[in-house]
Motif scaffolding. Structure first.
Motif, PDB file in Angstrom:
ATOM      1  N   TYR A   1       9.528  -5.195   4.799  1.00 40.20           N
ATOM      2  CA  TYR A   1       9.240  -4.327   5.956  1.00 40.20           C
ATOM      3  C   TYR A   1       8.034  -3.662   5.972  1.00 40.20           C
ATOM      4  O   TYR A   1       7.347  -3.254   6.883  1.00 40.20           O
TER       5      TYR A   1
ATOM      6  N   SER B   1       4.049  -5.939   3.152  1.00 38.34           N
ATOM      7  CA  SER B   1       3.959  -7.191   2.534  1.00 38.34           C
ATOM      8  C   SER B   1       4.324  -8.459   3.670  1.00 38.34           C
ATOM      9  O   SER B   1       3.801  -9.448   3.414  1.00 38.34           O
TER      10      SER B   1
ATOM     11  N   PRO C   1      17.894   3.162   1.723  1.00 39.36           N
ATOM     12  CA  PRO C   1      16.889   3.692   1.099  1.00 39.36           C
ATOM     13  C   PRO C   1      17.203   4.600  -0.113  1.00 39.36           C
ATOM     14  O   PRO C   1      18.447   4.953  -0.123  1.00 39.36           O
TER      15      PRO C   1
ATOM     16  N   ALA D   1       3.381   2.152   0.250  1.00 40.31           N
ATOM     17  CA  ALA D   1       2.812   3.222   0.565  1.00 40.31           C
ATOM     18  C   ALA D   1       3.740   4.735   0.535  1.00 40.31           C
ATOM     19  O   ALA D   1       3.489   5.521   0.811  1.00 40.31           O
TER      20      ALA D   1
ATOM     21  N   LEU E   1      -3.861  -4.937  12.712  1.00 39.15           N
ATOM     22  CA  LEU E   1      -4.513  -6.493  12.704  1.00 39.15           C
ATOM     23  C   LEU E   1      -4.209  -7.148  14.195  1.00 39.15           C
ATOM     24  O   LEU E   1      -3.241  -6.531  14.766  1.00 39.15           O
TER      25      LEU E   1
ATOM     26  N   GLY F   1      -2.789  -6.017  -2.468  1.00 36.29           N
ATOM     27  CA  GLY F   1      -1.559  -6.051  -3.200  1.00 36.29           C
ATOM     28  C   GLY F   1      -0.803  -7.496  -3.047  1.00 36.29           C
ATOM     29  O   GLY F   1      -0.144  -7.767  -4.072  1.00 36.29           O
TER      30      GLY F   1
HETATM   31  C1  FAD Z   1      -3.361  -4.807   7.664  1.00 34.99           C
HETATM   32  C2  FAD Z   1      -3.184  -5.166   6.117  1.00 34.99           C
HETATM   33  C3  FAD Z   1      -3.782  -6.309   5.805  1.00 34.99           C
HETATM   34  C4  FAD Z   1      -3.808  -6.538   4.356  1.00 34.99           C
HETATM   35  N1  FAD Z   1      -4.577  -7.747   4.039  1.00 34.99           N
HETATM   36  C5  FAD Z   1      -4.378  -8.041   2.580  1.00 34.99           C
HETATM   37  C6  FAD Z   1      -4.659  -9.359   2.215  1.00 34.99           C
HETATM   38  O1  FAD Z   1      -5.295 -10.140   3.015  1.00 34.99           O
HETATM   39  N2  FAD Z   1      -4.717  -9.858   0.842  1.00 34.99           N
HETATM   40  C7  FAD Z   1      -3.852  -8.950   0.116  1.00 34.99           C
HETATM   41  O2  FAD Z   1      -3.787  -9.391  -1.044  1.00 34.99           O
HETATM   42  N3  FAD Z   1      -3.367  -7.778   0.381  1.00 34.99           N
HETATM   43  C8  FAD Z   1      -3.444  -7.417   1.804  1.00 34.99           C
HETATM   44  N4  FAD Z   1      -2.970  -6.324   2.024  1.00 34.99           N
HETATM   45  C9  FAD Z   1      -2.484  -5.449   1.200  1.00 34.99           C
HETATM   46  C10 FAD Z   1      -0.816  -5.843   0.865  1.00 34.99           C
HETATM   47  O3  FAD Z   1      -0.151  -6.112   1.958  1.00 34.99           O
HETATM   48  C11 FAD Z   1      -0.314  -4.830   0.129  1.00 34.99           C
HETATM   49  O4  FAD Z   1      -0.704  -4.357  -1.044  1.00 34.99           O
HETATM   50  C12 FAD Z   1       1.254  -5.363  -0.504  1.00 34.99           C
HETATM   51  O5  FAD Z   1       2.043  -5.953   0.454  1.00 34.99           O
HETATM   52  C13 FAD Z   1       1.787  -4.295  -1.269  1.00 34.99           C
HETATM   53  O6  FAD Z   1       3.238  -4.864  -1.709  1.00 34.99           O
HETATM   54  P1  FAD Z   1       4.346  -3.537  -1.913  1.00 34.99           P
HETATM   55  O7  FAD Z   1       5.472  -4.300  -2.352  1.00 34.99           O
HETATM   56  O8  FAD Z   1       3.640  -2.770  -2.973  1.00 34.99           O
HETATM   57  O9  FAD Z   1       4.501  -2.699  -0.720  1.00 34.99           O
HETATM   58  P2  FAD Z   1       5.278  -2.856   0.444  1.00 34.99           P
HETATM   59  O10 FAD Z   1       5.147  -4.189   0.916  1.00 34.99           O
HETATM   60  O11 FAD Z   1       4.702  -1.744   1.511  1.00 34.99           O
HETATM   61  O12 FAD Z   1       6.731  -2.532   0.122  1.00 34.99           O
HETATM   62  C14 FAD Z   1       7.182  -1.233  -0.111  1.00 34.99           C
HETATM   63  C15 FAD Z   1       8.750  -1.505   0.276  1.00 34.99           C
HETATM   64  O13 FAD Z   1       9.413  -0.312  -0.210  1.00 34.99           O
HETATM   65  C16 FAD Z   1      10.432   0.156   0.731  1.00 34.99           C
HETATM   66  N5  FAD Z   1      10.679   1.827   0.426  1.00 34.99           N
HETATM   67  C17 FAD Z   1      10.046   2.421   0.767  1.00 34.99           C
HETATM   68  N6  FAD Z   1      10.635   3.434   0.255  1.00 34.99           N
HETATM   69  C18 FAD Z   1      11.882   3.356  -0.207  1.00 34.99           C
HETATM   70  C19 FAD Z   1      12.727   3.862  -0.693  1.00 34.99           C
HETATM   71  N7  FAD Z   1      12.828   5.234  -0.823  1.00 34.99           N
HETATM   72  N8  FAD Z   1      13.888   3.295  -0.998  1.00 34.99           N
HETATM   73  C20 FAD Z   1      13.707   1.906  -1.019  1.00 34.99           C
HETATM   74  N9  FAD Z   1      12.867   1.358  -0.479  1.00 34.99           N
HETATM   75  C21 FAD Z   1      11.791   1.785   0.128  1.00 34.99           C
HETATM   76  C22 FAD Z   1       9.758  -0.045   2.064  1.00 34.99           C
HETATM   77  O14 FAD Z   1      10.291  -0.163   3.081  1.00 34.99           O
HETATM   78  C23 FAD Z   1       8.753  -1.278   1.907  1.00 34.99           C
HETATM   79  O15 FAD Z   1       9.566  -2.430   2.375  1.00 34.99           O
HETATM   80  C24 FAD Z   1      -3.120  -5.807   3.565  1.00 34.99           C
HETATM   81  C25 FAD Z   1      -2.496  -4.680   3.844  1.00 34.99           C
HETATM   82  C26 FAD Z   1      -2.531  -4.243   5.346  1.00 34.99           C
HETATM   83  C27 FAD Z   1      -1.770  -3.246   5.931  1.00 34.99           C
END
Ligand code: FAD
Lengths: 385, 578
Positions: A40, A43, A173, A205, A227, A340
């Protein structure tokens, strides 16, 4: 209910950690709690690019190894994430930036075997005749960079983790991290306590807020990015192109395997919001910049738009591991500052070793959270988009 | 237009190709079907020009490729070649073991790139030209949709203010379904002229694009301009949105709703539909038949039970063949000819070659007849037309003055719609203009009346939107008993016509990977990531998921179909002022 490890956040980072933990230690009881559905967050909303060209050594090393793991993911998991290594092309418009690329190439990139190719404007024009380059100084081509289907990487991790009896809970959550004395005790979900020996915060985030609740302030700022894709045309934009003109506002553009033209600009930046809306400001800024760079796109139509959050740390580099001053059993992997997805495989790999064996690999040392306390920031400035 | 006849619309490419018996070549090898017949046709005939007979976007030309494809077509290989790729980017594809081999994969991607009938964009575009300018609308009321509902509401509102603008998606004319049915009916003409006299503007070829965070915009696709809207209240009167029914062998559709049939014949001038069967039922059948007779279409009407008296009189008068008490229908199709075998319980047997089968809404008394055609799932329309209604959720819906109006003209007599629109207009006036003691009808009563009279239909309409939100408007939905549908075997029928997602892809996603949330199905199969953005396919997919997993609609969920409703050129967006 009692788990060995709870992972908060079902993004690519949380799932990669889950995947590697289960791989290393299949008998462990591990659960992922996801606030909405897996993917969501950022990612499944990202540009799906991978690159190795960062401006700081720790990131370059990390990215190279992560890329390697990423490319073997298909054979490892049986999910073909459609890797496409078409390179990155930076278009450079000022002398200072040019010199930085030159020195980084000499000092870092070459050292790790990922030296870039410098092109003068005429070469760029010849090789990419569709570009309107203006007063270009140079083009820089990084051939190791490319893209991989982000949804499939996320699902591959989830799928394999679940196959080994890992538990993924959606729409659950985590409301609070429970601390007992100087130890993590578990989490609260839907008002209920769920115990765990170790808790990993990988909530993208949202991590800042979760950590703040237990009195730990991470230097993170979420920034929403938008995007869009245009209708598909025949494949002609081979690399990801980054237009570094000041007034192009960080424009990047590429083509997906479906032929859709995808890209973004760095404006406007909306901070700290979790509403994944879209704006006319983005659309018009992007349209102006991208049609200047590639005039043939003028008549192409926008098919789809979306948005997601970058989670930007103060030194544009991720935070992984734990600070020894934190309650025991508490880990983070967050702050990926817009890159990420590409860092996920190596993050999962190293974090699993750390969580299971307390082993700190030297590649992850620079990314430990104590760097903020100790003033050892990473000199990373390359954030794209 | 000033009250004269609307100009006839030239035929878009999709229609022309179909007429020639040639499958649509639109954006990719996957789209050999006239995917989103409505979408394609609606994109405006200007943009879709015939170039060598086979190009879709005049701004994108790849002669060589086109010639190649024409050659292949002539050899009669096309469908095989194209079909072999058909679920290429859907779920079925990535999982095929063979593609895990690196060599196979790279060869395959090369081949795709070679054979893709995607065109190149026009490389001769100059970077120095100016962009089309933005249009600004500043009015008290903005009405989206110039159908009978929109016009009638404008008429009522104009008693209070003249600051009203109507956006009409069609390029010419107004009247929506009513015009479709009756050409350019007097009633609409009169209403339209009245509004014009009052200085109320109708902007044609203007498609409302959805709710962006910082602006409401529409797209004027004939001049390729962005319309920026500043209105105190917005009224959505876009009628219903037809959802493609899932019939076997219907990927080149020949079974569709009466509304679609009328659109194809009456609006887009589709002349290949010469003979067909209409499954009779309810509503304005006589008016629809008037139109079809006029166009010289050969019709047979069939009924599950006895034909209503009104229908029978009409059919006898015009000498139209009809069969009552139909028991059994079987279809078979060779490459071109569709055969229909009809049995009635009175022993009648009919063997017909048809170009089409059209059904009146599934809620008609004759849904059992439709069921004989062995449909998998059928949904006709959803309320709110093409506008992504879920964007109205949350604060936008409550704080801003946005109203939903109109109920599909296809299924309700004009008088009902007029009455409803008038009631609603008064309600909107009282709310939007903050008239305290305004004499309004009891809105809730009117609403309930429609709800109860057309319960099943209404449930179908709103079910999709309800999944988005817990808005009060939807609370009457009976979640335990969703609208009745027909059961059938799972097979290779298309659910997402843009991304070629098949029924079995959805089943497989569930069975093999345990996916049943719409968000996952979307990401995994690509469903709804094409032009329709889920407007065509989500409801059908949700029903399939509900059936196979037993999960509730609310859990299955619905993803956002965002801006834009109609794909919009970059240059029109570049023309937006800073
Ligand atoms: C437009 C855009 C383009 C990008 N392009 C690239 C790219 O080309 N290459 C690249 O490497 N990276 C890119 N990124 C960055 C990359 O998408 C992120 O750094 C990466 O997906 C981070 O993954 P994550 O698992 O840390 O976070 P997320 O994918 O944000 O996952 C965090 C999850 O935690 C959940 N969560 C939040 N609070 C709670 C809670 N209290 N309890 C349980 N769950 C919770 C959320 O619902 C979410 O699903 C881009 C990002 C964006 C926004």
């Amino acid at each position: 209910m009692k788990y060995d490890i709870i992972i908060v956040g079902g993004g690519v980072i949380g799932l990669s950690i889950a995947y590697y933990l289960k791989k290393e230690s299949p008998s462990m009881k591990i659960a992922v709690y996801e606030a909405k559905y897996i993917g969501y967050g950022a990612s499944t909303r990202n540009g799906s690019h991978i690159r190795v060209h960062f401006w700081s050594e720790p990131n370059v090393v990390f990215a190279i190894k992560s890329r390697k793991l990423m490319l073997s993911l298909g054979s490892e998991t049986g999910w073909n994430p459609i890797p496409y290594i078409g390179g990155y092309l930076w278009l450079i418009y000022d002398e200072e930036t040019y010199q930085t690329y030159r020195s980084t190439d000499k000092d870092i990139w070459k050292k790790y075997g990922v030296g870039v190719e410098f092109m003068d404007p005429s070469e760029v024009v010849e090789k990419y005749p569709y570009l309107n380059v203006g007063r270009l100084i140079a083009g820089v081509f990084g051939r190791e960079d490319g893209k991989i289907h982000h949804d499939f990487v996320t699902y591959a991790y989830a799928h394999k983790f679940m196959e080994k009896k890992g538990i993924i809970n959606e729409y659950t959550p985590v409301q609070k991290i429970l601390i007992d004395g100087n130890r993590v005790k578990g989490v609260i979900v839907s008002g209920k306590t769920i115990e765990a020996r170790k808790v990993v915060i990988a909530a993208g985030a949202w991590s800042k807020r979760i950590m703040k609740d237990i009195g730990i302030d991470l230097p993170l700022t979420p920034a929403r990015k938008e995007l869009s894709v245009l209708e598909p045309v025949k494949f002609f934009i081979k690399p990801l192109i980054i237009d570094m003109r000041e007034d192009s506002r960080g424009l990047y553009v590429c083509q997906t395997p479906r032929g859709e033209v995808m890209g973004s600009v760095d404006y406007p930046e909306i901070r700290g919001t979790y509403e994944f809306n879209n704006t006319l400001k983005y659309l018009s800024t992007y349209a102006k910049a991208v049609t200047r760079l590639i005039p043939s796109l003028r008549k192409l139509r926008v098919l789809r738009v979306w948005s997601g959050d970058y989670n930007i740390s103060i030194d544009h580099s991720h935070i992984m591991g734990r600070d020894e001053e934190w309650p025991e059993g508490l880990y983070v992997a967050t702050g990926y500052s817009g890159h990420g997805f590409m860092m996920a495989p190596y993050t999962g790999y190293l974090m699993s070793k750390y969580i299971l064996n307390d082993y700190i690999h030297r590649d992850m040392e620079p990314f430990l959270p104590n760097r903020f306390r100790e003033g050892k920031l990473i000199k990373e400035v390359m954030v794209i988009g | 237009m000033d009250g004269d006849e609307p100009e006839p619309q030239s035929r878009p490419l999709s229609v022309k190709l179909l007429e020639d018996g040639i499958y649509i070549l639109s954006k990719s090898f996957k789209f050999k079907r006239p995917r989103g017949v409505r979408n394609l046709a609606w994109w405006g005939s200007e943009r879709i020009e015939l170039k060598n007979g086979y190009n879709i976007n005049p701004n994108i030309v790849d002669e060589k490729l086109i010639n190649e494809i024409v050659k292949i077509k002539k050899l009669g290989l096309s469908s095989k070649l194209i079909w072999s790729f058909r679920d290429s980017l859907g779920a079925g594809f990535y999982h095929k073991k063979i593609f895990r081999n690196k060599l196979v994969w790279s060869l395959f991607t090369k081949m795709i790139n070679k054979f893709l009938p995607y065109p190149y964009p026009d490389m001769s575009q100059s970077p120095n030209t100016t962009y089309p300018l933005q249009i600004n609308i500043d009015s008290k009321f903005l009405i989206i949709g110039g159908g009978i509902s929109g016009l009638k509401i404008a008429d009522e509102l104009s008693k209070e203010t003249r600051s009203i603008v109507i956006l009409e998606g069609e390029k010419y004319g107004v009247g929506g379904y009513a015009s479709l049915l009756n050409g350019w009916p007097k009633k609409i003409q009169t209403l339209y002229n009245k509004l014009r006299r009052k200085g109320i503007k109708v902007i044609n070829a203007a498609v409302f694009q959805g709710f962006l965070e910082d602006a409401y915009i529409a797209y004027k696709y004939d001049t390729e301009q962005t319309i920026k809207i500043d209105a105190d209240a917005i009224i959505i009167a876009t009628g219903g949105y037809e959802i493609p029914p899932l019939f076997e062998n219907n990927d080149l559709p020949f079974i569709f709703s009466l509304t679609t049939l009328l659109k194809l014949i009456n609006k887009y001038g589709y002349t290949r539909l010469r003979k067909g069967v209409i499954i009779g039922g309810m509503g304005d059948l006589d008016k629809a038949l008037d139109t079809l007779i006029e166009k010289g279409v050969n019709i047979t009407v069939i009924y599950r039970n006895q034909a209503p008296q009104k229908d029978r009189e009409y059919l006898d008068k015009h000498g139209i063949n009809y069969v009552e008490e139909v028991e059994k229908i079987r279809t078979s199709d060779t490459l071109r000819v569709k055969k229909l075998l009809i049995h009635s319980s009175r022993g009648e047997k009919l063997n017909l070659d048809v170009d089409f089968v059209a059904y009146t809404p599934i809620v008609s008394p004759d849904k059992e007849v439709v069921a004989q055609l062995n449909p998998k799932y059928v949904f006709d329309t959803r309320l709110g037309g093409y506008i992504p209604l879920h964007n109205l959720s949350g604060e936008i819906f409550r704080d801003k003055n946005i109203y939903l109006s109109g109920i599909s003209g296809g299924y309700f007599p004009i008088d009902t719609i007029e009455k409803y629109a008038a009631i609603q207009a008064r309600y909107i006036i009282s709310k939007a203009l903050n008239y305290e003691n305004y004499d309004i009808y009891d809105f809730a009563d009117a609403f309930n009346e429609i709800k109860s009279r057309y319960k099943e239909l209404y449930q179908a309409y709103v079910m999709m939107d309800a999944a988005y939100q817990d808005s009060k408007v939807y609370e009457y939905i009976d979640w335990e008993n969703p609208p009745t549908l027909f059961e059938g075997d799972a097979s290779s029928i298309f659910v997402c016509h843009d991304m070629d997602v098949l029924y079995k892809d959805i089943v497989r996603s569930y069975k093999e990977l345990g996916m049943w949330r719409m968000e996952h199905i979307k990401r995994y199969t690509g469903l709804g990531t094409g032009v329709c953005q889920g407007r065509d396919c989500q409801l059908n997919a949700a029903i399939i998921l509900n059936r196979i997993s037993g999960k509730k609609f609310l859990e299955i969920g619905i993803f956002r179909s965002r801006y834009p409703v109609m794909p919009q050129t970059l240059e029109s967006l570049a023309g937006v002022e800073e």
